[in-house]
Design a protein around this motif. Sequence first.
Motif: not given
Lengths: 278, 333
Positions: A13-25, A250-266
């Motif tokens: 299940a974990l691999s499916m999820f990773i392929i699904f979410s990281a595949g496009p990147f 890809l380049i444009a989505s990196i900062p947004v991804a970083l922003l989300y990761t930093l504050f994910l819990d919050r």
Amino acid sequence: MKKFFSKTYFYGALSMFIIFSAGPFYIMLITMFKKSHDLFNPLNNPFWLNEGPTLEHLDLLFNQTLYVRFLLNTVLVGIAVVVITVLLAVPAAISLARLAGRWGENVGIGIFLTYLVPPTLLFIPLSRIVSFLGLQNSLWSLVLVYPTFTVPFCTWLLMSFFKSIPKDIEEQALVDGCSRVGAMARVLLPLSVPGIITVVVFSFTLVAHEYIYALSFIQDSAKKTIGIGMTTELVRGDVFYWGALMGGALIASIPVALLYTLFLDRIISGMSMGAAKR
Amino acid sequence: MANVHLAGIKKHFDGVKAVDGIDLEIGDGEFLVLLGPSGSGKTTLMRLVAGLEKPTGGQIIIDGQTVNDLPPRDRGIAMVFQSYALYPHKTVFGNISFPLTVEGMPREDIRKKVEWAAGLLGIGHLLDRLPSRISGGERQRVAIARALVRRPKVLLMDEPLSNLDAKVRHTAREELKLFQREINVTTIYVTHDQAEAMGLGDRIAVMHEGTVRQVGSPYSIYNDPQNMFVAGFVGIPPMNFMEQDGVILGFRPEALLPAEALPDKDCMRLKLLVERVEDLGSHRLVYGTIGKAKVIANHSFRLNLKEGDEHEFAVCSQELRRFDPKTGERIRP
């Protein structure tokens, strides 16, 4: 044996999820460096660099389009919209959550309903307003228009957030020597940081991927934001510059991804705050 | 320290009279308990004194000054909420020091005062913790320390013990009384728990439907009720009532004793039809009827009473209270 199956199931299940979410990147990353001949040859393995890497797409992106300008425009509009949204939505949400009682709840729902009107309809009357103010073909038109959908949504989001902060705590601050504004600044705002971060990230992402308004109000290449700039400059007629498109995305989505990761819990606590009492 | 004077205080919410014309005088250093069932207006009255609600009419005077139009911060009061309302993002130190920080007091003075208040309540070792990391009893102490640290003129407490479990509540009650004596602060305390009210209050104001039905010492509230509401509300189990010759007679369950225990002639003898007996170890509750009236007797005699038995009980005349059946007010001889 049972353990083996449950582990297999878990990692499957974990691999499916990773392929699904990281595949496009992964596809974006590999296409960015793929030679055009390699990309368009159907016999080649689409998931690998069959003919070696190239920087020609990045060269096109950075040197033959205004990509950096698009990024900059997006950041500028994004910051302006975030500031306006926070300044308007926070006090609005506090007063609707606290001071107006039942009436406030109905107004809150009303505000949220305005968010549901699709931009594909709204851009027609809004374009009249934009041209009346003489803002056509200016980034200011976007700074004016974007808050029309970020403010209602964020007010509504923050409202449920502020409601979850017990009223006692605010009244305690009043008794402890604060004025109403003081209680807001010293107690309510520090407690609502997760909600405010959610609002910041949310409005910024909305601005970054907004399309309709940017397409209708901006014509100059130098004033385009990323979403509209990329698709108008890198799709010429029926020619898609896939390598540059993928690289740009890809380049444009990196900062947004970083922003989300930093504050994910919050962000998660901000999103689910109104749902359950602490 | 200060006295508090409430003159004709009214508070109406959309036509509902939450507080309906209350006059009350609370002396310097006095511990006054507002006791009443939920919805009687006691919390509203306290919030009016705190300045969290604006009165519809009347005057609130603290230490000779009318404070009707002053915001809570200018009234010299401190309040402990039922929920304790600790600031979850601040440590215990941050919570206790908050009123002083807002005042702009120098850091060194703040530290001294916080240490004094924390020492008084025995929470000096918790100063670095967050409220989520301490127990319910400790939270209550933090809330009280925060209320005391500014040395308020008047301390307001809204059911501060109701969130504690029974065992802790009992010790907390004792301590509360002790330190209130120690720092001698005028205190208004809201509760619906009569044991708390009787145990803590110098005086009790019994409230019902937005009015004060009686103010007096715990002894007089219990033994000398002015009306049927106070008589019936205070006391567990409540006072027995029965109608006789056009008046309502009231007597405490512990005054209704088996006749053999009261050979005295000056006692009224009554036939009690037993419905149920609860043996509580130290004493027994006998539920039954006298004529049409349902009554409870509370005695400690070893009688072998069963359901359906008829037994002679008695009440001495000095234990009888007479009430007007129309108004419910006490008829005094």
